[in-house]
Structure formats: C-alpha cells, structure tokens
Design an enzyme around this catalytic site. Structure first.
Site, PDB file in Angstrom:
ATOM      1  N   GLY A 172      46.279  37.222  42.475  1.00 21.28           N
ATOM      2  CA  GLY A 172      45.269  36.365  41.844  1.00 21.28           C
ATOM      3  C   GLY A 172      44.423  35.684  42.908  1.00 21.28           C
ATOM      4  N   GLY A 173      44.748  34.415  43.189  1.00 20.23           N
ATOM      5  CA  GLY A 173      43.941  33.596  44.102  1.00 20.23           C
ATOM      6  C   GLY A 173      43.574  34.287  45.414  1.00 20.23           C
ATOM      7  N   ASN A 225      43.141  40.162  40.624  1.00 23.09           N
ATOM      8  CA  ASN A 225      42.684  39.515  39.395  1.00 23.09           C
ATOM      9  C   ASN A 225      41.822  38.311  39.771  1.00 23.09           C
ATOM     10  OD1 ASN A 225      42.381  38.291  36.920  1.00 23.09           O
ATOM     11  ND2 ASN A 225      44.513  37.626  36.740  1.00 23.09           N
ATOM     12  N   TRP A 226      40.498  38.454  39.564  1.00 22.78           N
ATOM     13  CA  TRP A 226      39.576  37.389  39.984  1.00 22.78           C
ATOM     14  C   TRP A 226      39.529  36.236  38.975  1.00 22.78           C
ATOM     15  CZ3 TRP A 226      34.608  40.488  41.911  1.00 22.78           C
ATOM     16  CH2 TRP A 226      34.984  41.302  42.982  1.00 22.78           C
ATOM     17  N   LYS A 227      40.159  36.425  37.845  1.00 21.55           N
ATOM     18  CA  LYS A 227      40.158  35.400  36.779  1.00 21.55           C
ATOM     19  C   LYS A 227      38.727  34.943  36.474  1.00 21.55           C
ATOM     20  CE  LYS A 227      44.747  34.131  38.256  1.00 21.55           C
ATOM     21  NZ  LYS A 227      45.899  33.300  38.039  1.00 21.55           N
ATOM     22  N   SER A 246      51.517  34.319  43.383  1.00 21.71           N
ATOM     23  CA  SER A 246      51.289  33.674  44.690  1.00 21.71           C
ATOM     24  C   SER A 246      51.512  34.614  45.869  1.00 21.71           C
ATOM     25  CB  SER A 246      52.156  32.412  44.828  1.00 21.71           C
ATOM     26  OG  SER A 246      51.775  31.460  43.848  1.00 21.71           O
ATOM     27  N   HIS A 299      48.642  39.219  30.302  1.00 22.09           N
ATOM     28  CA  HIS A 299      48.735  38.295  31.440  1.00 22.09           C
ATOM     29  C   HIS A 299      49.277  36.961  30.921  1.00 22.09           C
ATOM     30  CE1 HIS A 299      47.587  35.558  34.644  1.00 22.09           C
ATOM     31  NE2 HIS A 299      47.551  36.613  35.442  1.00 22.09           N
TER      32      HIS A 299
HETATM   33  C1  PEP Z   1      47.718  36.525  38.657  1.00 16.46           C
HETATM   34  O1  PEP Z   1      46.745  35.950  38.202  1.00 16.46           O
HETATM   35  O2  PEP Z   1      48.129  37.552  38.101  1.00 16.46           O
HETATM   36  C2  PEP Z   1      48.387  35.969  39.833  1.00 16.46           C
HETATM   37  C3  PEP Z   1      49.451  36.571  40.275  1.00 16.46           C
HETATM   38  O3  PEP Z   1      47.825  34.851  40.398  1.00 16.46           O
HETATM   39  P1  PEP Z   1      48.221  34.184  41.823  1.00 16.46           P
HETATM   40  O4  PEP Z   1      48.322  35.309  42.819  1.00 16.46           O
HETATM   41  O5  PEP Z   1      47.098  33.246  42.117  1.00 16.46           O
HETATM   42  O6  PEP Z   1      49.526  33.497  41.630  1.00 16.46           O
END
Ligand code: PEP
Length: 246
Positions: free
Chosen positions: A229-230, A9-11, A208, A95
């Site tokens: 995500g990140g 998920n590049w947000k 994370s 989400h």
């Molecule tokens: C997400 O956006 O779904 C996510 C899990 O983000 P991150 O991995 O940055 O916590």
C-alpha cells in the site's frame, strides 16, 4: 513458472498528474526488476491515463474494487467489463478497507470474485484477521471462512487460478508488520486449505511492507509476492521492494 507478483495499491491518493508521473517512473525503471510481474492499482478515475503510460511496458494494471453486478442500475458502481476496457487485467476483491469501512461481507466478496473471473480479470482475494480476532486465537478460522465462502461459490479450481493476498488487518497502514514466522504460518495454512490444486496459486503478503522488511518476508517458502500500500506511492521504494522478490 509465472513470475512473482508485486502489487501496488495506491488507494485514494494523488492527482491525475501525479498518477501519470508515478506510472512513468515505474516504466522507466521496470528493467531493474525484470524477474517480477509488477501490477499497480491506481484510483479508478486515473486508470485510463495510467493505462496510456503503461502501454508497451510489462507492468500490469488493476482495479482496487469493482461491482459484483455485470451491468444495470447501480449508481456509482463500475463493472468488471468497464475495467477490462480501461486496460485492467487484475482486480482486488475484499480488501480489508472495503470490508471494514464499506460493509463488504464474505458473500459479496465471493460474488465479486466470480464476476471478475467471468469477465477475464484475475481477482486478488484479500483475506485477513483483525487484531481482536488474532488475540482470541481465531486467525486461521477467520481466514478459512473467508476463503471457503469464495470456494463454495466458484469452486476450488477457480479460486486456485486467482491470487490470494494475506493481509492482517492490524498490519495495514499501521507500520506494524507481521513477523515472517506469523505470515508464513498463515500462508502455509492457506496453501493447505487449497490442497494440491493450490500448489502454484500465488499467495501474496500485505501489511506495511517496506524495502526494510520485505526480504525476510519474501524469503518464507509460502510467500510468493507482496501487496504493497503506502510504500507503492514512491517509485524508488516500490521498485526496491520488487527487487527483493527474486
Ligand atoms: C494495502 O493497502 O493492501 C496495504 C497492504 O497497505 P500498507 O502497505 O500501507 O499497509
């Protein structure tokens, strides 16, 4: 059996040029994780460009969000059919950032899930508890409520043919990851909630995830993949995570 899913998920990050470059890096190296189905969720505006980069590859494309409505006077919204036309085969629904920052409630999430499936997209239903809910011992109740609202709307068979991502809200973008035991406990509860129809439903963990913690999480019996995500914004890191899912 379907390949395990690793979703990125590049947000709301990156320019069009950066999105295309990241997609290209993934395509160039997708052979390194052939046992896994990769799916990436770029910002909506970059979908067309990223779809071009992905053509001929086995990496799938998804949307971070979509309208629950099929079409009409909904200024600023994007429909499931438009996303399909842009090359998407998946969409996230519910989400936690949509729920907490944009007021999406369980009922809307259920509507989106139904609309996505009607259009032929595979919805990835995101569920998860806040830190306060966890501290109050409400984790499993919250998850059950989020899942049951969708189930009442679309039926058990349809929810089981989608994907469910358990993403504790306190672990998203915080660097704080659920322990493998905490994650497994919730995944097991989700599996039980779905019953025999959910035996092969893909259950992803998100929150994370990094290359340094993915192996232990993915080793849990009810964790079938990851929503990242990140760490999905770096091709090398994302591919390393995917390689750990085998
Ligand atoms: C997400 O956006 O779904 C996510 C899990 O983000 P991150 O991995 O940055 O916590």
């Amino acid at each position: 059996m379907a390949k395990p899913l690793i979703a990125g998920n590049w947000k709301m990050h990156g320019t069009a040029v950066e999105a295309a470059a990241l997609a290209r890096q993934l395509v160039e190296n997708e052979h390194s994780c052939a046992a896994v189905q990769l799916v990436i969720f770029p910002p909506i505006l970059h979908l067309g460009l990223v779809a071009l980069e992905l053509s001929g590859s086995s990496i799938a494309l998804g949307a971070q969000n979509m309208s629950e409505h099929e079409s009409g006077a909904f200024t600023g919204e994007v429909s499931a059919d438009m996303l399909k036309e842009a090359g998407c085969t998946y969409t996230l629904v519910g989400h936690s950032e949509r729920r907490t920052l944009f007021g999406e409630v369980d009922g809307t999430v259920a509507d989106k899930f139904e609309t996505a499936q009607r259009s032929g997209l595979v919805p990835i239903l995101c569920v998860g508890e806040t830190l306060q809910q966890r501290q109050q011992g409400l984790t499993l109740d919250v998850i059950a409520e989020q899942i049951n609202t969708v189930r009442e709307k679309v039926g058990l068979k349809n929810i089981c043919s989608g994907v469910v991502a358990y993403e504790p809200v306190w672990a998203i973008g915080t660097g704080e990851v659920a322990s493998p035991e905490q994650a497994q406990l919730v995944h097991r509860a989700i599996r039980e909630l779905l019953g025999s129809s959910g035996v092969s439903t893909s259950l992803l963990y998100g929150g994370s995830v990094k290359a340094s913690n993915a192996a232990e999480l993915f080793a849990q019996p009810d964790i079938d993949g990851g929503l990242v995500g990140g760490a999905s914004l770096e091709a090398d890191e994302f591919l390393k995570i995917a390689q750990l899912m085998t």
